[in-house]
Design a protein around this motif. Sequence first.
Motif, mmCIF file in Angstrom:
data_model
loop_
_atom_site.group_PDB
_atom_site.id
_atom_site.type_symbol
_atom_site.label_atom_id
_atom_site.label_comp_id
_atom_site.label_asym_id
_atom_site.label_seq_id
_atom_site.Cartn_x
_atom_site.Cartn_y
_atom_site.Cartn_z
ATOM 1 N N ASN A 180 -6.963 20.610 49.116
ATOM 2 C CA ASN A 180 -6.775 19.945 47.697
ATOM 3 C C ASN A 180 -6.774 18.676 47.138
ATOM 4 N N ASP A 181 -8.374 17.685 47.667
ATOM 5 C CA ASP A 181 -8.796 17.645 46.575
ATOM 6 C C ASP A 181 -10.071 17.039 45.765
ATOM 7 N N SER B 269 -10.163 17.385 51.908
ATOM 8 C CA SER B 269 -9.292 18.490 51.680
ATOM 9 C C SER B 269 -9.251 19.166 50.754
ATOM 10 N N ALA C 80 -5.425 26.456 51.417
ATOM 11 C CA ALA C 80 -5.468 25.418 51.446
ATOM 12 C C ALA C 80 -6.492 25.625 50.488
#
Length: 425
Positions: free
Chosen positions: A82-83, A80, A14
Amino acid sequence: MGTAVQRRVTGLTAAVAVLGIAGTLAGCGGPGDSGDVTLKLVAADYGDSAANSSQKYWDKVVKGFEAENPGIKVDVTVSSWNDVDREVKEMVKKGEAPDLAQIGAYADYAAQGKLYEADELLSIATQADFLAPLAQAGEVKRIQYGMPFAASTRLLFYNTKLFKDANLTPPQSWSELQADAKALKARGVKIPYALPLGSEEAPAETLMWMLSGGGGYTDNVGSYAIDSKQNAKTFAWLRDELVGKGLTGPTAPGEMNRADAFAAFARGDVGMLNGHPTLMKMAAKKGVKFGMVPAPGVNGKAQATMGVADWMMAFKQNGHRKETGKFLDYVYSKKNVLEFSNEYDILPVTNSASDAMAEDRGDTELGKFLKELPTSQLYPVGKTSWAQVSADVKKDIGKSVEPNGNPQSVLTRIQNRAASKENAE
């Protein structure tokens, strides 16, 4: 933890690995002439649930810092992986840069003149405490802008049951790795050696093999050397001696992502692969017994393994240099670095915390990764061209090990684009 710390340790994958944002323009925390300052920090989440979110770590750090430093408040937003990189980029583009960002890459902001230099912020003792390979990776033209925050190295994982059933010992050289893979294939192991050169994290597997062959992305003076003879020989060996002999499983390396390789190892379908600490938890959760050894080299243990780091950086926009430096000195205390590293099973970025972890956990599985960190080599993240090179590696490196692949041609193409990008800057 581009690809950073473990992409990252669950939330770290991640990547550690190893940052939605509600950040706003940093400004004075109190009205009038009170002198109060509120620092804005945007940070990555290394947890994999609300229970172990990085927000809890930062809340504790901030509480301790504010108690010792009245007049300085710290507002932390955790996002996150991801962001977070994208969102910080959007904040900067809108002219709303945070005071601090703990994310995956710093070089573009440094090149744009938006960051404080590390020695403008940190005490001499704090700056000197960074592990040397990590501090150097935080430099652009010999000036440090990126402050390492979390680190990881890689080791060769092997399935101990499969090895025991085949009466094998862990490999220390390429020839031994190939021999073990052949023996595993003969016993019906689905993927004797997993070679993830797919788009997810091809740059990592590529660097690990380059280093084990005596090469790397750059030469001793930091210039790109992607198409070196050592690197070409390495990928020719992979093409002919592993992939060509059917030792990397049914999926073409260029189509295999790291996440898929890790999942296959956790199912017991893989004999060997390069991995980071996240894989320890994944395998243990599935009941797969494993061992770990340093990466094999051409004729013995590789001289260096790959290291990965995630970064802390301080933006100049809001002018809070003094307050930001004071907070960073607190963040990088031995106690805080060690607490963060222990919480998320990642490696400390400072000598003092590394020594403490070695004393406490040197004989544990994580200690094996820690041992490799001082001699590790990182991506050339100080080059703003690295993002383009990384993208090219993801796109093309798998082609070098296809049946009719031409490693020298593939590497030269990536090298030429890298050189062109460098020259254009």
